[in-house]
Enzyme design. Structure first.
Site, PDB file in Angstrom:
ATOM      1  N   ASP A  57      42.964  29.741  55.142  1.00  0.00           N
ATOM      2  CA  ASP A  57      43.579  30.414  53.993  1.00  0.00           C
ATOM      3  C   ASP A  57      45.064  30.029  53.961  1.00  0.00           C
ATOM      4  OD1 ASP A  57      44.812  32.212  52.293  1.00  0.00           O
ATOM      5  OD2 ASP A  57      43.630  33.937  52.969  1.00  0.00           O
ATOM      6  N   TYR A 146      47.827  35.729  37.642  1.00  0.00           N
ATOM      7  CA  TYR A 146      47.695  34.265  37.684  1.00  0.00           C
ATOM      8  C   TYR A 146      48.928  33.616  37.055  1.00  0.00           C
ATOM      9  CZ  TYR A 146      45.407  29.676  36.990  1.00  0.00           C
ATOM     10  OH  TYR A 146      45.072  28.347  37.011  1.00  0.00           O
TER      11      TYR A 146
END
Ligand code: UDP
Length: 332
Positions: A57, A146
């Site tokens: 990650d 986003y």
């Protein structure tokens, strides 16, 4: 041999980029945390002598052994449904993930390209969108996680360029489609094709008058490669300017698939941009790039891909990974 790190390697765009850079003779290090990525997209590369996979990650400290020449940061959820399911991870991968990779690029002396998006323009008041336009974004709307992460990504990338002299590139990607999109990620093309294949009506949101401009993935990958190899640190739009309403798009999918299903209308999601079309003058001028694949040709290839998937994929319950992931985060 050039060594290239690609984040989001098991995703739609990341996996195509892995293929392209291996074909260009690079050693590719693919990284993905597999929340939205899928190993089946890179299964064919496992065991390839010029490919290595790292299950990691990028919002956590990123370490890769050895030298690096290039970094392509393409890890991020990329559909409005995904942002709603994993909003904090969406913010973190664009913000902290980008910061980690810029630091890695600096440490390794690598050139980095970050995947930005037409979403930085929000619901645009300028049409078609040029790179000079600053956008019309709602920071606290459903897409804010986003859009703002990507705007921050551009800002920190430019800061590393001006402050540290790092070689950086920013590609603003418009709607892109092709094989390896996730069938049930909520984006319009897999949604329509999935519905046609399952014999369901096609769900058009709003009255379908909103527009998008769809670029075939091979064209996009070519534009990204050219931008990375150019000397342009400013953002460059890469997309296909062939604009279409969503209603027309539904008709094209009905024609392509030969389904006898009809179109049904559902409420328009909040802050859904009314129009979107890239102005690609900069890409033409600086990169000598224009898209080559017509929508009819690209859609045919994409439809054939979706048809070839095992039937259970068509009915797979999506977001299981998200639920597991969110559960884990809350327990931590
Ligand atoms: N859309 C639709 N039906 C669907 C999914 C999406 O009409 O089943 C519309 C959506 O409201 C938007 C457009 O299609 O106007 C493109 O949506 P997508 O999620 O693919 O990408 P966006 O460009 O909005 O990020």
């Amino acid at each position: 041999m050039k060594r290239t790190l690609i984040t989001g390697a098991a995703g739609f765009l990341g996996s195509h980029l892995c293929d392209r850079f291996i074909a260009e003779g690079h050693k590719v290090l693919g990284m993905d945390n597999l929340i939205t990525g899928d190993m089946s997209n890179i299964e064919h590369l496992m065991g390839h002598e010029h490919f290595e996979f790292y299950h990691h990650d990028v919002t956590k400290y990123v370490h890769v052994p050895g030298e690096l020449d290039y970094i392509l940061h393409f890890a991020s959820p990329a559909s409005p449904i995904d942002y709603l399911k994993i909003p904090i991870q969406t913010l973190k991968v664009g913000a902290m993930g980008t910061h980690n990779l810029l630091g890695l690029a600096l440490a390794k002396g690598a050139r980095i390209i970050v995947a930005s998006t037409s979403e930085v323009y929000g619901d645009p008041m300028v049409h078609p969108q040029t790179e000079e336009y600053w956008g019309n974004v709602n920071p606290v709307g459903p897409r804010g996680v986003y859009d703002e992460a990507k705007r921050y990504q551009e800002a920190i990338t430019m800061a590393y360029h001006t402050f540290h002299g790092l070689e950086t590139r920013i590609v603003r990607i418009f709607n892109t489609y092709g094989p390896r999109m996730r069938l049930n990620d909520g984006r319009v093309l897999p949604a329509f094709i999935g519905q046609a294949l399952r014999g369901e009506d096609l769900t058009v949101f709003g009255d379908g008058s909103q527009t998008r401009s769809f670029c075939y993935v091979d064209d996009l990958v070519e534009g990204i490669h050219r931008l990375l190899m150019s000397d342009c640190p400013d953002p460059v739009n890469v997309g296909n300017p062939d604009e279409i309403t969503i209603r027309q798009f539904a008709d094209e999918i009905i024609q392509l698939t030969g389904t006898d299903q009809k179109v049904i209308y559902k409420p328009l999601p909040k802050d859904d941009p009314t129009q979107r079309q890239p102005n690609i003058s900069r890409a033409k001028e600086i990169l000598g790039w224009t898209p080559k694949v017509d929508r009819s040709e690209g859609l045919k290839i994409t439809y054939d891909y979706f048809k070839s998937l095992p039937e259970d994929v068509l009915y797979r319950v999506e977001h299981k990974n998200f639920q597991d992931y969110n559960q884990r985060r809350k327990q931590e």
